[in-house]
Design an enzyme around this catalytic site. Structure first.
Site, mmCIF file in Angstrom:
data_model
loop_
_atom_site.group_PDB
_atom_site.id
_atom_site.type_symbol
_atom_site.label_atom_id
_atom_site.label_comp_id
_atom_site.label_asym_id
_atom_site.label_seq_id
_atom_site.Cartn_x
_atom_site.Cartn_y
_atom_site.Cartn_z
ATOM 1 N N HIS A 1 0.795 -1.236 0.000
ATOM 2 C CA HIS A 1 0.000 0.000 0.000
ATOM 3 C C HIS A 1 0.819 1.274 0.000
ATOM 4 C CE1 HIS A 1 -4.194 -1.342 0.420
ATOM 5 N NE2 HIS A 1 -3.652 -2.417 0.960
ATOM 6 N N LYS B 1 -9.159 14.021 4.054
ATOM 7 C CA LYS B 1 -8.313 12.831 4.112
ATOM 8 C C LYS B 1 -7.435 12.953 5.331
ATOM 9 C CE LYS B 1 -6.927 14.008 -0.132
ATOM 10 N NZ LYS B 1 -6.874 12.873 -1.056
ATOM 11 N N ARG B 2 -6.751 11.868 5.691
ATOM 12 C CA ARG B 2 -5.835 11.952 6.818
ATOM 13 C C ARG B 2 -4.857 13.105 6.604
ATOM 14 N NH1 ARG B 2 -5.934 8.146 11.171
ATOM 15 N NH2 ARG B 2 -4.006 9.188 11.751
ATOM 16 N N LYS C 1 0.405 14.340 1.739
ATOM 17 C CA LYS C 1 -0.870 14.700 1.107
ATOM 18 C C LYS C 1 -1.000 16.215 0.887
ATOM 19 C CE LYS C 1 -3.478 10.687 2.909
ATOM 20 N NZ LYS C 1 -4.219 10.130 1.775
ATOM 21 N N THR D 1 -8.508 6.803 -2.775
ATOM 22 C CA THR D 1 -9.838 6.304 -3.138
ATOM 23 C C THR D 1 -10.886 7.408 -3.017
ATOM 24 O OG1 THR D 1 -9.996 5.432 -0.896
ATOM 25 C CG2 THR D 1 -9.494 3.858 -2.649
ATOM 26 N N LYS E 1 -14.417 8.626 -5.186
ATOM 27 C CA LYS E 1 -15.744 8.915 -4.621
ATOM 28 C C LYS E 1 -16.259 10.256 -5.139
ATOM 29 C CE LYS E 1 -14.162 6.670 -0.364
ATOM 30 N NZ LYS E 1 -13.525 6.987 0.936
HETATM 31 C C1 PLP Z 1 -12.278 7.142 1.312
HETATM 32 C C2 PLP Z 1 -11.881 7.521 2.673
HETATM 33 C C3 PLP Z 1 -10.539 7.760 2.968
HETATM 34 C C4 PLP Z 1 -9.442 7.707 1.931
HETATM 35 O O1 PLP Z 1 -9.249 9.006 1.429
HETATM 36 P P1 PLP Z 1 -7.980 9.394 0.520
HETATM 37 O O2 PLP Z 1 -8.277 10.789 0.113
HETATM 38 O O3 PLP Z 1 -7.988 8.456 -0.639
HETATM 39 O O4 PLP Z 1 -6.786 9.276 1.373
HETATM 40 C C5 PLP Z 1 -10.199 8.113 4.258
HETATM 41 N N1 PLP Z 1 -11.134 8.231 5.221
HETATM 42 C C6 PLP Z 1 -12.441 8.033 4.966
HETATM 43 C C7 PLP Z 1 -13.430 8.201 6.065
HETATM 44 C C8 PLP Z 1 -12.861 7.668 3.690
HETATM 45 O O5 PLP Z 1 -14.153 7.441 3.461
#
Ligand code: PLP
Length: 871
Positions: free
Chosen positions: A406, A601-602, A607, A712, A716
């Site tokens: 990952h 995101k985190r 990032k 991911t 979305k």
């Molecule tokens: C999809 C999702 C992530 C992943 O987000 P990235 O922008 O791809 O790092 C992290 N936390 C939650 C709650 C998510 O639904």
């Protein structure tokens, strides 16, 4: 004080209660023609009771009321929303249980090869809405609870997220379970039942992140079934004595023994009765208390020992993309892999096949290196317990496991100190050394006299202390290795596992681009858009939600003015829904006549939330310098951030503090507040994502090129018609390939340039004032105290001024230029809506159904096992 309790008696009583039931013992007998023979009582009576549940509205309201009265022991007159949620959940659960039993019985009867998804994280979010939708019963429940005087929205809001994960990796595991069940694949998940999931994030008055525990199990959890009869013993510490018989076997004994107890979570497929299982382990002391201590009258020590067993599954480690080498984390990993393997092996043994056929019946997917101890653990079981020779055992192991990498970030690659493994798992350390010995002998044979190569490839990294490289172990112990997007898989093969590709051949290495489930990430979170799509495609949603490439049928409608108006009106209502959410939860008024720009995101330096907030400040300064007339011509923008930082990640926490304090200043400035608003929404979660994503016009995925394996949330947003502003990284690249480069906003340096740029930063630094004056100006304003005490932010600003590992100074100007292009494009409303429609239309590839079928076909070699239609 002397006890009169005989330890032996108690031990026996405990063991009797712990016997493990086998599923085969519960199958109905069949006669010669294959017809089921009912073992007990009147067959007609049994059949009447097992025909599934009635799902008309009156039956639903009846089970709801029954659960209120019996399961909850409450009454209509004092039933609050929480009680109504619990009753609705128990009623829906009844349906899941019937399907779950049917599915598991079917698997047992047909005995297919199964796949097991081992993940230390499952970020499931809420279940009730998803379960109703997957069962096709949502409309009926909406009507039913309305008749009982409740609103479904209020009821759904009562559920706490199951947040047993940090971010993308855990959410991926949850999407894959949904897709496995929806595709009727025999897949079980295995994880840990943490008492506390990811911490709740609070923001202090100064803007600092504070962490509070997440007691998600406090109100009981209707979605899990305790399986107190399914439990296994797991050993830690002790000593491992080699048997001097030349067999390589050891006797591992002593130490601490802990009990793993199963909790099963039902995973309903979409529009199918198939309901798979997620088995989560809870740790318990092997005995209720330590009897030796008890007998000695040392009650305190006895209780302490109980606590230490329970501690194993008490809390999820809140680090994303960082590894810390803590003993308890190692114990979590072993506890979970050992219990899961015992369970998988027991299920295999029920088939009565020779152990050498194990890989024909079980494929085990390792979600990152967290479950890598499963490799030496299976070797231990096969050699020490099953008496196999090393070669036969290794053959079985390397045909059973599959490893998904990952990340290529160095700080995220797991390494465990040899002395720690030796202490906690002495037998496994022996096995790892043995694996390494045989492995390096083979490398030496293929590449004689290449000592550098041997030390690069060794499972053991030299140093003080020596460390075990888990990615190397996962790689050589697996049948196949994959990355999670094309670019990332290439990087895996050309960087961290390059030597392994040369040694083992490239065919062992592959790519499975991540995906997301369109059930939760479109139908559930954006019901109006889902309905418009069904109406427009003239397809039942059952069809396109299971074949997402059908969305391409929307393309011609980008030219249809009426359709565009409907499309835009839904986006607008989703913005209003988000604004309402912010109003009711935070008491803040967000304007809805603006472009919504989202980065959720985190929090992590790679990032680059810092790039985003510095860009916001740049925009603020630019607006301040404008005349009123000039400002009126600009694009109104509302910027949203959400995300948690690891509790010990100082720089990430400073970024949050900066965002919160910039928001305070900007939102209160009468010159600019009509044109730029900024919000940090606390406590990011799956449920919050479900409100934010459908409201977004543009979302930011702006990692330094080569650092985001896939991402991911980019998928979305695009699935919901949000456009993407991003770097040429991870799955952004494949999204652009699908939707067309004219529909995404790319900026920044490319992956091959990153190494050289970092080299320049180190050896030929150019002062930031020269290299990027716009950014230098922004940093100076922060330093000078425009957003409160500038000194506070110096450590964060210095990461940009000196070293700049994540290349903000290199990408800032092209980032600002890309934002300007976004503004310009957004002001052309009709063209923007066309881009939005075309984006959704071309996102079919990113369904997790596609991804899970790739794993099923090209990795696990498993097939769909549909449940026969009800008789
Ligand atoms: C999809 C999702 C992530 C992943 O987000 P990235 O922008 O791809 O790092 C992290 N936390 C939650 C709650 C998510 O639904």
């Amino acid at each position: 004080m002397t006890s009169t309790i005989d330890p032996a008696t108690i031990g026996k009583a405990n063991r009797a209660r712990r016997h493990v039931r086998t599923l085969t013992g519960y199958l109905p007998e069949t006669d010669a023609s294959g017809k089921e023979q009912w073992p007990k009582g009147d067959e007609k009576v049994w059949r009447a009771g097992t025909r599934g549940l009635d799902t008309d509205v009156p039956s639903i309201t009846k089970t709801f009321v029954n659960h209120v009265q019996t399961s909850l022991a409450r009454q209509a007159y004092n039933l609050d929303n929480l009680g109504a949620y619990q009753a609705a959940a128990l009623s829906v659960r009844d349906n899941l249980l019937v399907n779950w039993n049917e599915t598991q019985m079917n698997y047992t009867r047909k005995a297919p090869k199964r796949a097991y998804y081992l993940s230390l994280e499952f970020l499931m979010g809420r279940t009730l809405d998803n379960a109703m939708l997957n069962l096709g019963l949502k409309d009926k429940y909406v009507e039913g609870v309305k008749k009982l005087g409740f609103s479904i929205e209020d009821i759904l809001e009562q559920e706490r997220d199951a947040a047993l994960g940090n971010g993308g990796l855990g959410r991926l595991a949850a999407c894959y379970l949904d897709s496995s069940a929806s595709q009727e694949l025999p897949v079980w998940g295995y994880g840990l039942r943490y008492k506390y999931g990811i911490f709740q994030q609070l923001i202090s008055p100064e803007g600092n992140q504070l962490e509070a525990p997440d007691p998600w199990l406090d109100n009981q959890n209707p979605w899990e079934l305790p399986r107190l009869d399914v439990s296994y013993e797991v050993r830690f510490y002790g000593s491992a004595d080699r048997l001097n018989d030349g067999s390589g076997r050891s006797n591992w004994h002593g130490g601490q023994e802990v009990l793993a107890v199963a909790y099963d979570v039902m995973i309903p497929g979409y529009n199918t009765p198939t309901t798979n299982n997620l088995r989560l382990w809870e740790s318990k002391p092997k005995r209720g208390f330590d009897l030796n201590s008890f007998n000695a009258g040392d009650y305190e020590h006895a209780v302490e020992s109980s606590n230490s067993a329970a501690a194993i599954t008490s809390v999820l480690y809140p680090n994303d993309h960082t590894s810390f080498g803590k003993e308890l984390r190692l114990k979590q990993q072993y506890f979970w892999t050992a219990a899961s393997l015992q369970d998988i092996i027991r299920r295999f043994k029920n088939l009565g096949k020779p152990i050498t056929e194990f890989p024909d019946y079980a494929a085990i997917q390792l979600n990152d290196t967290h479950p890598t101890l499963a490799i030496p653990e299976l070797m231990r079981v096969l050699i020490d317990d099953e008496d196999l020779d090393w070669g036969t055992a290794w053959q079985i192991v390397t045909n059973t496991f599959f490893y998904t990498n990952h990340t290529v970030l160095p700080e995220a690659l797991e390494k465990w100190p040899v002395p720690l493994i030796e202490h906690v798992l002495p037998r496994h350390m022996q096995i790892i050394y043995d694996i390494n010995l045989f492995f390096l002998q083979a490398v030496e044979k293929k590449f004689p006299d290449d000592r550098d190569r041997l030390s690069r490839m060794s499972l053991i990294e030299e140093g003080q202390p020596k460390q075990v490289r888990m990615a190397h172990l996962a790689c050589i112990g697996s049948r196949k290795v994959n990355g999670v997007a094309e670019l990332h898989s290439d990087l895996v093969q050309t960087t961290i596992l390059k030597d392994f590709v040369e040694f083992e051949g490239v065919s062992k290495f592959g790519n499975v681009t991540n995906g997301i489930t369109p059930r939760r990430w479109l139908d559930q979170c954006n019901p109006e858009l889902s309905a418009l799509i069904s109406k427009t495609l003239k397809l039942d949603k059952n069809v396109w939600l299971k074949d997402l490439t059908k969305l391409e049928g929307l393309l011609p409608f980008a030219e249809d003015k009426k359709f565009r108006t409907e499309w835009a009106a839904i986006k607008q209502r989703n913005k209003e829904r988000l604004a309402h959410h912010v109003q009711t939860t935070l008491g803040l008024t967000v304007r809805t006549d603006a472009m919504y720009d989202v980065q959720i995101k985190r929090l992590h330096e790679y990032k680059r939330q810092t790039l985003n907030i510095l860009g916001v400040i740049h925009r603020y300064l630019t607006l301040k310098a404008m005349t009123t007339a000039e400002r009126a011509k600009t694009n109104r923008r509302v910027v949203f951030f959400a995300g948690k930082a690891a509790p010990a990640y100082y720089i990430a926490k400073l970024t949050i503090r900066l965002i919160v304090n910039v928001a305070r200043v900007i939102n209160a400035d009468p010159d600019t507040k009509d044109f730029l608003q900024l919000y940090f929404l606390p406590d990011y979660s799956v449920s919050l994502a479900e409100v934010l994503i459908p409201a977004s016009d543009i979302s930011q995925h702006i990692s330094t090129a080569g650092t985001e394996a896939s991402g991911t949330s980019n998928m979305k947003f695009c699935l919901n018609g949000g456009l993407l502003l991003g770097t040429v990284d991870g799955a952004n690249i494949e999204i652009a390939e699908e939707v067309g480069e004219s529909n995404v906003f790319f900026f920044g340096h490319l992956t091959p340039a990153v190494e050289d740029l970092r080299h320049q930063h180190l050896y030929h630094p150019v002062p930031i004032e020269e290299k990027c004056p716009a950014l230098a100006n922004v940093l100076n304003e922060v330093s000078k105290g425009l957003f409160g005490d500038g000194g506070v932010y110096e450590p964060l600003l210095n990461t940009v001024r000196h070293g700049d590992y994540y290349l903000l100074t290199d990408d800032f100007d092209s980032y600002i230029a890309a934002l300007a292009m976004v503004d310009e494009a957004y002001l052309d409303t009709e063209e923007w809506i066309k881009k939005s429609i075309r984006t959704t239309a071309k996102m079919g590839k990113f369904s997790s159904d596609r991804a899970i079928l790739e794993y099923a076909e090209s990795y696990w070699n498993i097939e769909a096992i549909p449940v026969a239609a009800a008789k």
